[in-house]
Write a protein that holds these residues in place. Structure first.
Motif, PDB file in Angstrom:
ATOM      1  N   GLY A  37       0.705  -1.182   0.020  1.00 36.47           N
ATOM      2  CA  GLY A  37       0.108   0.080  -0.154  1.00 36.47           C
ATOM      3  C   GLY A  37       0.800   1.275   0.016  1.00 36.47           C
ATOM      4  N   GLU A  38       0.182   2.394  -0.562  1.00 34.74           N
ATOM      5  CA  GLU A  38       1.031   3.732  -0.759  1.00 34.74           C
ATOM      6  C   GLU A  38       0.316   4.697  -0.056  1.00 34.74           C
ATOM      7  OE1 GLU A  38       4.091   3.793  -1.863  1.00 34.74           O
ATOM      8  OE2 GLU A  38       4.618   1.744  -2.138  1.00 34.74           O
ATOM      9  N   GLY A  39      -0.808   4.679   0.422  1.00 31.39           N
ATOM     10  CA  GLY A  39      -1.678   5.811   0.681  1.00 31.39           C
ATOM     11  C   GLY A  39      -1.426   6.289   2.152  1.00 31.39           C
ATOM     12  N   LEU A  40      -2.475   6.519   2.758  1.00 28.04           N
ATOM     13  CA  LEU A  40      -2.667   6.895   4.142  1.00 28.04           C
ATOM     14  C   LEU A  40      -2.449   5.950   5.116  1.00 28.04           C
ATOM     15  CD1 LEU A  40      -5.368   9.736   4.250  1.00 28.04           C
ATOM     16  CD2 LEU A  40      -2.932   9.895   4.535  1.00 28.04           C
ATOM     17  N   VAL A  41      -2.879   4.708   4.797  1.00 25.55           N
ATOM     18  CA  VAL A  41      -2.832   3.384   5.336  1.00 25.55           C
ATOM     19  C   VAL A  41      -2.244   2.318   4.688  1.00 25.55           C
ATOM     20  CG1 VAL A  41      -4.851   2.634   4.904  1.00 25.55           C
ATOM     21  CG2 VAL A  41      -3.974   2.053   7.116  1.00 25.55           C
ATOM     22  N   ALA A  42      -1.323   1.482   5.311  1.00 29.27           N
ATOM     23  CA  ALA A  42      -0.679   0.531   4.473  1.00 29.27           C
ATOM     24  C   ALA A  42      -0.078  -0.659   5.550  1.00 29.27           C
ATOM     25  CB  ALA A  42       0.658   0.837   3.817  1.00 29.27           C
ATOM     26  N   VAL A  43       0.237  -1.816   5.035  1.00 30.77           N
ATOM     27  CA  VAL A  43       0.709  -2.876   5.815  1.00 30.77           C
ATOM     28  C   VAL A  43       2.214  -2.643   5.880  1.00 30.77           C
ATOM     29  CG1 VAL A  43       1.023  -5.372   6.177  1.00 30.77           C
ATOM     30  CG2 VAL A  43      -1.236  -4.630   5.346  1.00 30.77           C
ATOM     31  N   LYS A  44       2.774  -2.083   6.847  1.00 28.87           N
ATOM     32  CA  LYS A  44       4.291  -1.864   6.663  1.00 28.87           C
ATOM     33  C   LYS A  44       5.147  -2.897   6.648  1.00 28.87           C
ATOM     34  CE  LYS A  44       2.879   2.469   7.858  1.00 28.87           C
ATOM     35  NZ  LYS A  44       2.898   3.406   6.586  1.00 28.87           N
ATOM     36  N   ALA A  45       6.384  -2.764   6.012  1.00 24.68           N
ATOM     37  CA  ALA A  45       7.652  -3.654   5.841  1.00 24.68           C
ATOM     38  C   ALA A  45       7.885  -4.009   7.437  1.00 24.68           C
ATOM     39  CB  ALA A  45       8.729  -3.146   5.154  1.00 24.68           C
ATOM     40  N   GLY A  46       8.181  -5.216   7.312  1.00 29.94           N
ATOM     41  CA  GLY A  46       8.345  -5.965   8.683  1.00 29.94           C
ATOM     42  C   GLY A  46       7.241  -6.568   9.621  1.00 29.94           C
ATOM     43  N   SER A  47       6.090  -6.025   9.275  1.00 24.59           N
ATOM     44  CA  SER A  47       4.779  -6.643   9.936  1.00 24.59           C
ATOM     45  C   SER A  47       4.410  -7.966   9.622  1.00 24.59           C
ATOM     46  CB  SER A  47       3.654  -5.497  10.032  1.00 24.59           C
ATOM     47  OG  SER A  47       3.137  -5.400   8.598  1.00 24.59           O
ATOM     48  N   THR A  48       3.742  -8.434  10.537  1.00 27.26           N
ATOM     49  CA  THR A  48       3.357 -10.084  10.285  1.00 27.26           C
ATOM     50  C   THR A  48       1.902 -10.109   9.482  1.00 27.26           C
ATOM     51  OG1 THR A  48       4.563 -10.580  11.929  1.00 27.26           O
ATOM     52  CG2 THR A  48       3.090 -12.309  11.135  1.00 27.26           C
ATOM     53  N   LEU A  49       1.880 -10.789   8.334  1.00 25.12           N
ATOM     54  CA  LEU A  49       0.272 -11.166   8.014  1.00 25.12           C
ATOM     55  C   LEU A  49       0.292 -12.859   8.384  1.00 25.12           C
ATOM     56  CD1 LEU A  49       0.491  -9.820   4.514  1.00 25.12           C
ATOM     57  CD2 LEU A  49      -1.052  -9.181   6.384  1.00 25.12           C
ATOM     58  N   ASP A  50      -1.053 -13.005   8.744  1.00 25.84           N
ATOM     59  CA  ASP A  50      -1.097 -14.673   9.165  1.00 25.84           C
ATOM     60  C   ASP A  50      -1.824 -14.898   7.866  1.00 25.84           C
ATOM     61  OD1 ASP A  50      -0.304 -14.456  11.899  1.00 25.84           O
ATOM     62  OD2 ASP A  50      -2.284 -13.553  12.203  1.00 25.84           O
ATOM     63  N   VAL A  51      -1.390 -15.902   7.208  1.00 29.28           N
ATOM     64  CA  VAL A  51      -1.827 -16.666   5.709  1.00 29.28           C
ATOM     65  C   VAL A  51      -2.123 -17.999   6.203  1.00 29.28           C
ATOM     66  CG1 VAL A  51      -1.206 -16.921   3.526  1.00 29.28           C
ATOM     67  CG2 VAL A  51      -0.539 -15.006   4.659  1.00 29.28           C
ATOM     68  N   ASN A  52      -3.453 -18.426   5.960  1.00 26.88           N
ATOM     69  CA  ASN A  52      -3.963 -19.805   5.873  1.00 26.88           C
ATOM     70  C   ASN A  52      -4.218 -20.356   4.460  1.00 26.88           C
ATOM     71  OD1 ASN A  52      -4.048 -20.310   8.832  1.00 26.88           O
ATOM     72  ND2 ASN A  52      -5.773 -18.799   8.729  1.00 26.88           N
ATOM     73  N   ILE A  53      -3.555 -21.349   3.894  1.00 27.01           N
ATOM     74  CA  ILE A  53      -3.549 -21.554   2.593  1.00 27.01           C
ATOM     75  C   ILE A  53      -4.133 -23.177   2.604  1.00 27.01           C
ATOM     76  CG2 ILE A  53      -2.157 -21.929   0.738  1.00 27.01           C
ATOM     77  CD1 ILE A  53      -0.048 -20.434   1.740  1.00 27.01           C
ATOM     78  N   ARG A  54      -4.880 -23.178   1.527  1.00 27.96           N
ATOM     79  CA  ARG A  54      -5.430 -24.763   1.327  1.00 27.96           C
ATOM     80  C   ARG A  54      -5.095 -24.730  -0.325  1.00 27.96           C
ATOM     81  NH1 ARG A  54     -11.487 -26.377   2.347  1.00 27.96           N
ATOM     82  NH2 ARG A  54     -10.893 -28.284   3.408  1.00 27.96           N
ATOM     83  N   LEU A  55      -4.170 -25.868  -0.450  1.00 25.63           N
ATOM     84  CA  LEU A  55      -3.875 -26.325  -1.693  1.00 25.63           C
ATOM     85  C   LEU A  55      -4.534 -27.895  -2.161  1.00 25.63           C
ATOM     86  CD1 LEU A  55      -0.198 -25.949  -0.604  1.00 25.63           C
ATOM     87  CD2 LEU A  55      -1.163 -24.522  -2.216  1.00 25.63           C
ATOM     88  N   GLU A  56      -5.498 -27.604  -3.335  1.00 22.15           N
ATOM     89  CA  GLU A  56      -5.985 -28.855  -3.738  1.00 22.15           C
ATOM     90  C   GLU A  56      -5.406 -28.923  -5.209  1.00 22.15           C
ATOM     91  OE1 GLU A  56     -10.161 -28.775  -2.614  1.00 22.15           O
ATOM     92  OE2 GLU A  56      -9.715 -26.682  -2.221  1.00 22.15           O
ATOM     93  N   THR A  57      -5.100 -30.136  -5.474  1.00 21.22           N
ATOM     94  CA  THR A  57      -4.600 -30.561  -6.846  1.00 21.22           C
ATOM     95  C   THR A  57      -5.946 -30.907  -7.679  1.00 21.22           C
ATOM     96  OG1 THR A  57      -4.200 -32.891  -6.018  1.00 21.22           O
ATOM     97  CG2 THR A  57      -2.504 -31.286  -5.899  1.00 21.22           C
ATOM     98  N   LEU A  58      -5.721 -30.505  -8.980  1.00 19.04           N
ATOM     99  CA  LEU A  58      -6.728 -30.868  -9.879  1.00 19.04           C
ATOM    100  C   LEU A  58      -5.914 -31.507 -11.032  1.00 19.04           C
ATOM    101  CD1 LEU A  58      -8.432 -27.368 -10.022  1.00 19.04           C
ATOM    102  CD2 LEU A  58      -8.941 -29.216  -8.721  1.00 19.04           C
ATOM    103  N   HIS A  59      -6.606 -32.112 -12.080  1.00 18.63           N
ATOM    104  CA  HIS A  59      -5.919 -32.824 -13.016  1.00 18.63           C
ATOM    105  C   HIS A  59      -4.782 -32.278 -13.466  1.00 18.63           C
ATOM    106  CE1 HIS A  59      -5.676 -35.880 -16.044  1.00 18.63           C
ATOM    107  NE2 HIS A  59      -5.604 -34.907 -17.318  1.00 18.63           N
TER     108      HIS A  59
END
Length: 191
Positions: A37-59
């Motif tokens: 982000g570049e505006g008045l609010v952004a997720v700053k460098a060095g902060s942590t994001l919680d990412v929950n990923i689901r990976l499903e294989t297709l053909h």
């Protein structure tokens, strides 16, 4: 061809490739290398994001579903105080094993690169004009004081100088609207 570079956004999917029907879930605490982000609010460098990923294989592809949460920091667009806003986004994207015209994303060297997807989802969820609270009164245009801090402060009402002659004008209260209507009705009946 560019050399493969490991980044915090790249997820190893070696154990899922060409195994249709397989599903894995992963949790990543992603340390953001560059601000999102570049505006008045952004997720700053060095902060942590919680990412929950689901990976499903297709053909011949891999379906990636992700839920991302974190905190965006910045300042209120009205009163300019520091604020923190929660960020919660999700996306679903198909990564092909080989890139062709039908897919925008591909598995490269047994990894999926989530950076453009996370960046787009997070940045597009950030408000253009963030506020500390919905009824934030902002700043006084004359003094620059925060109106929320000094609620007793009453800004001086600016009057247009072109209307200054009418300030002392008093409307007549002897004839009201109802009397005008009755007088008009009486005149019509007399005719």
């Amino acid at each position: 061809m560019t050399k493969f570079q490991k980044t915090p956004y790249k997820v190893d999917v070696r154990d899922l490739i060409n195994r249709p029907g397989t599903m894995r879930e992963r949790h990543i605490d992603l340390i953001v290398p560059d601000a999102l982000g570049e505006g008045l609010v952004a997720v700053k460098a060095g902060s942590t994001l919680d990412v929950n990923i689901r990976l499903e294989t297709l053909h011949e592809s891999l379906l990636v579903s992700a839920q991302i949460s974190g905190i965006a920091s910045g300042e209120c667009g009205r009163c300019l105080i520091d604020i923190d806003l929660p960020v919660r986004v999700e996306f679903h994207e198909v990564f092909a094993y080989s890139l062709d015209e039908a897919y925008e994303c591909a598995v490269v060297e047994d990894h999926v690169d989530l950076e453009p997807l996370i960046r787009d989802a997070v940045v597009l969820s950030l408000p253009f004009q963030p506020v500390c609270r919905q009824d934030c009164p902002g700043l006084d245009p004359e003094t620059g004081q925060r109106l929320a801090v000094s609620p007793e402060f009453e800004p001086e009402q600016m009057r247009d100088p072109r209307w200054a002659a009418l300030v002392n004008f008093q409307a007549s209260e002897s004839i009201g609207m109802d009397e005008d209507i009755r007088a008009e009705t009486d005149r019509r009946e007399e005719k």
